[in-house]
Write an enzyme that holds these catalytic residues in place. Structure first.
Site, PDB file in Angstrom:
ATOM      1  N   ASP A 199       0.826  -1.206   0.000  1.00  0.00           N
ATOM      2  CA  ASP A 199       0.000   0.000   0.000  1.00  0.00           C
ATOM      3  C   ASP A 199       0.860   1.256   0.000  1.00  0.00           C
ATOM      4  O   ASP A 199       0.615   2.194  -0.763  1.00  0.00           O
ATOM      5  CB  ASP A 199      -0.926  -0.020   1.225  1.00  0.00           C
ATOM      6  CG  ASP A 199      -1.778   1.227   1.340  1.00  0.00           C
ATOM      7  OD1 ASP A 199      -2.849   1.269   0.738  1.00  0.00           O
ATOM      8  OD2 ASP A 199      -1.345   2.171   2.035  1.00  0.00           O
ATOM      9  N   ALA A 221      -4.891   2.202  -1.087  1.00  0.00           N
ATOM     10  CA  ALA A 221      -4.508   1.379  -2.237  1.00  0.00           C
ATOM     11  C   ALA A 221      -4.923  -0.074  -2.011  1.00  0.00           C
ATOM     12  O   ALA A 221      -5.493  -0.719  -2.899  1.00  0.00           O
ATOM     13  CB  ALA A 221      -3.008   1.482  -2.484  1.00  0.00           C
ATOM     14  N   ASP A 222      -4.635  -0.606  -0.842  1.00  0.00           N
ATOM     15  CA  ASP A 222      -5.036  -1.976  -0.514  1.00  0.00           C
ATOM     16  C   ASP A 222      -6.554  -2.156  -0.613  1.00  0.00           C
ATOM     17  O   ASP A 222      -7.051  -3.070  -1.272  1.00  0.00           O
ATOM     18  CB  ASP A 222      -4.602  -2.316   0.921  1.00  0.00           C
ATOM     19  CG  ASP A 222      -3.237  -2.984   0.976  1.00  0.00           C
ATOM     20  OD1 ASP A 222      -2.867  -3.674   0.010  1.00  0.00           O
ATOM     21  OD2 ASP A 222      -2.543  -2.812   1.986  1.00  0.00           O
ATOM     22  N   LEU A 223      -7.282  -1.296   0.077  1.00  0.00           N
ATOM     23  CA  LEU A 223      -8.727  -1.483   0.178  1.00  0.00           C
ATOM     24  C   LEU A 223      -9.433  -1.223  -1.146  1.00  0.00           C
ATOM     25  O   LEU A 223     -10.362  -1.948  -1.518  1.00  0.00           O
ATOM     26  CB  LEU A 223      -9.289  -0.585   1.279  1.00  0.00           C
ATOM     27  CG  LEU A 223      -8.774  -0.891   2.690  1.00  0.00           C
ATOM     28  CD1 LEU A 223      -9.350   0.089   3.701  1.00  0.00           C
ATOM     29  CD2 LEU A 223      -9.107  -2.328   3.094  1.00  0.00           C
ATOM     30  N   GLY A 251      -8.977  -4.141  -3.412  1.00  0.00           N
ATOM     31  CA  GLY A 251      -9.925  -5.197  -3.065  1.00  0.00           C
ATOM     32  C   GLY A 251     -11.307  -4.922  -3.612  1.00  0.00           C
ATOM     33  O   GLY A 251     -11.994  -5.822  -4.123  1.00  0.00           O
TER      34      GLY A 251
END
Length: 397
Positions: A141, A169-171, A174
Site C-alpha cells: 500500500d 490502495a489496498d482497500l 480489493g
C-alpha cells in the site's frame, strides 16, 4: 435466495489485506469463501506482529477474514495441488495475490485452472499488475500510494509527502477486484465461459485520483498538497473553531450565501476575491482565514447545529472511538458483535452495502487455520483414510 451470492464458491489464495478484503466482501454477501492457506503458519497476518486480542488472536486477521472456511494445503506437493484442483472443479472463482509468475510456477494460474473448469473466474491481485515494466516488483500500500501520486497531494501545503491514514490502495484494490469478479460472473452467465481478472494496488490508487489527474491535464502542472481543502470547490475543508475543527461543504452559490448568512458575514459574497467559486478556489487561503475569524467565536457543536439548520453541510472531526460510538453508526449496524470461539464476543465493522431482499450478514468469524480441512476434503470425495494419509505426508493440515 437467502443471500445474493449464496450460489457462488470462491477459493481465496490471498494473504494480508487487499485480497482477503475482496473475498470477505463476497463472503459478506453470501458467497462460500474457502480460504486456502499454507500448511504451517497460514496467512502471514495470523503471525504478524501487531494488535492482539486478550487470548492472542490477531486483530488484523479477524478484520478481513470473516465469513470464510479454512483449509490448509501445501500446494508445492503433488497431493496438495491435486486436492486444490478437486476444489477448483466445483468452484466459481479463484482469487490469488502472488507476485506475477508465482501462480504459474505453482500451477494455479488461469490457463492451468481453465483446463479443469472452463467456467472458472480467476482473479489476480498484485502490487503492479500482470503486465508492464513493474509487474515483477513487490507491492505494498505504501509503495502504491507513493508511486501513484497520492502521497504527493496528501498533507498540508509545504509539508512533506504523507501517506493516507487509511490504506486506500489496498482497500480500493480489493473493491475493484470484487467488481471485476462479479462482472466476469455476469458475463459467464451469458457465455458459459470464465475469464481472467487482473488488478493491482497501483492501478487502484491511480484510479482514485480523479480530481488530481483532471487538474494535471487541464493546467499542465502536477497538483500539490491542499490539506483538507478541495481541488475545485471552496469553501470545502476543515476550519478551526473555538474548541476544535469543523468541516464545511459550501460548494455552490446557494450554500455559500447560506454559510455567510449563518456566520453573519454579509460582506463576503460582495468581496471580489470570493465572488464566484473560481475566485474562491483561487483565493482559498484568504477565504479560510476570513471564515476562521468568525468560526473561532463558537464551539464546534454549536456551529454544526446552526449550519445544519440552515441546510449547509457541516460536521465535526471525530476520532475512531467517537465515530464507532456514534448513534448513527450503530443505527446503520456498522459496528456489530461477532462471537469468536476463542475470544468470545468481538466487535467488527458491519456490512456497508444494504440489500433490501438479500441482505449481507456476518455468519461466521474468521476461521482457525485448517478449521474446515476435513469437511472440505470429504466434500471432494476423500475418505477418512485418505485424509489421514494426506495429513501424514504434510500435504494438508
Amino acid at each position: 435466495m437467502t443471500f445474493a451470492l449464496e450460489n457462488l464458491t470462491v477459493l481465496d489464495l490471498t494473504q494480508v489485506m487487499a485480497g482477503p478484503y475482496c473475498c470477505q466482501l463476497l463472503g459478506d454477501l453470501g458467497a462460500d469463501v474457502i480460504k486456502v492457506e499454507p500448511v504451517g503458519g497460514g496467512d502471514a497476518t495470523r503471525q504478524a506482529t501487531g494488535h492482539r486480542l486478550p487470548r492472542g488472536t490477531s486483530a488484523a486477521f479477524l478484520a478481513v477474514n470473516r465469513n470464510k472456511r479454512s483449509i490448509a494445503l501445501d500446494l508445492k506437493t503433488d497431493a496438495g495441488l491435486d486436492t486444490f484442483y478437486r476444489l477448483v472443479r466445483d468452484a466459481d472463482v479463484v482469487v490469488e495475490s502472488f507476485r506475477p509468475g508465482v501462480a504459474t510456477r505453482l500451477g494455479v494460474d488461469y490457463p492451468a485452472l481453465r483446463e479443469r473448469n472452463e467456467r472458472i473466474v480467476h482473479a489476480s491481485l498484485s502490487g503492479f499488475g500482470q503486465t508492464g515494466p513493474y509487474a515483477g516488483r513487490p507491492g505494498y500500500d505504501l509503495i502504491a500510494q507513493a508511486m501513484s501520486g497520492i502521497m504527493s497531494v496528501t498533507g498540508e501545503p509545504g509539508g512533506p509527502p504523507t501517506k493516507s491514514g487509511v490504506p486506500v490502495a489496498d482497500l480500493s484494490a480489493g473493491l475493484f477486484c470484487a467488481v471485476g469478479i462479479l462482472s466476469a460472473c455476469l458475463s459467464r452467465a451469458a457465455t458459459g465461459r470464465g475469464q481472467a481478472v487482473d488488478t493491482s494496488l497501483y492501478d487502484a490508487a491511480l484510479a482514485l485520483s480523479i480530481w488530481e489527474t483532471s487538474e494535471l491535464w487541464a493546467t499542465g502542472e502536477a497538483p500539490g498538497r491542499l490539506g483538507s481543502a478541495h481541488r475545485v470547490n471552496a469553501p470545502y475543508e476543515a476550519l478551526p473553531t473555538r474548541d476544535g475543527h469543523i468541516t464545511v461543504g459550501a460548494n455552490n452559490e446557494r450554500l455559500w450565501r447560506r454559510l455567510c448568512a449563518v456566520l453573519d458575514r454579509p460582506e463576503l459574497p460582495a468581496d471580489e476575491r470570493f465572488a464566484t467559486n473560481t475566485d474562491r478556489v483561487r483565493h482559498r487561503a484568504e477565504l479560510a482565514a476570513e471564515l476562521a475569524t468568525t468560526l473561532r467565536t463558537r464551539d464546534t457543536e454549536g456551529w454544526t447545529e446552526l449550519l445544519l439548520a440552515a441546510g449547509v453541510p457541516a460536521g465535526p472531526i471525530r476520532d475512531y472511538a467517537q465515530s464507532c460510538a456514534d448513534p448513527h453508526t450503530l443505527a446503520r449496524e456498522m459496528v456489530v458483535e461477532v462471537d469468536h470461539p476463542g475470544e468470545g464476543p468481538v466487535r467488527a465493522l458491519g456490512v456497508p452495502v444494504k440489500l433490501s431482499g438479500t441482505p449481507g450478514r456476518i455468519r461466521r468469524p474468521a476461521p482457525a487455520l485448517g478449521e474446515h480441512t476435513d469437511e472440505l476434503l470429504r466434500a471432494t470425495g476423500r475418505t477418512d483414510e485418505e485424509i489421514r494419509a494426506l495429513r501424514a505426508e504434510g500435504a494438508v493440515a
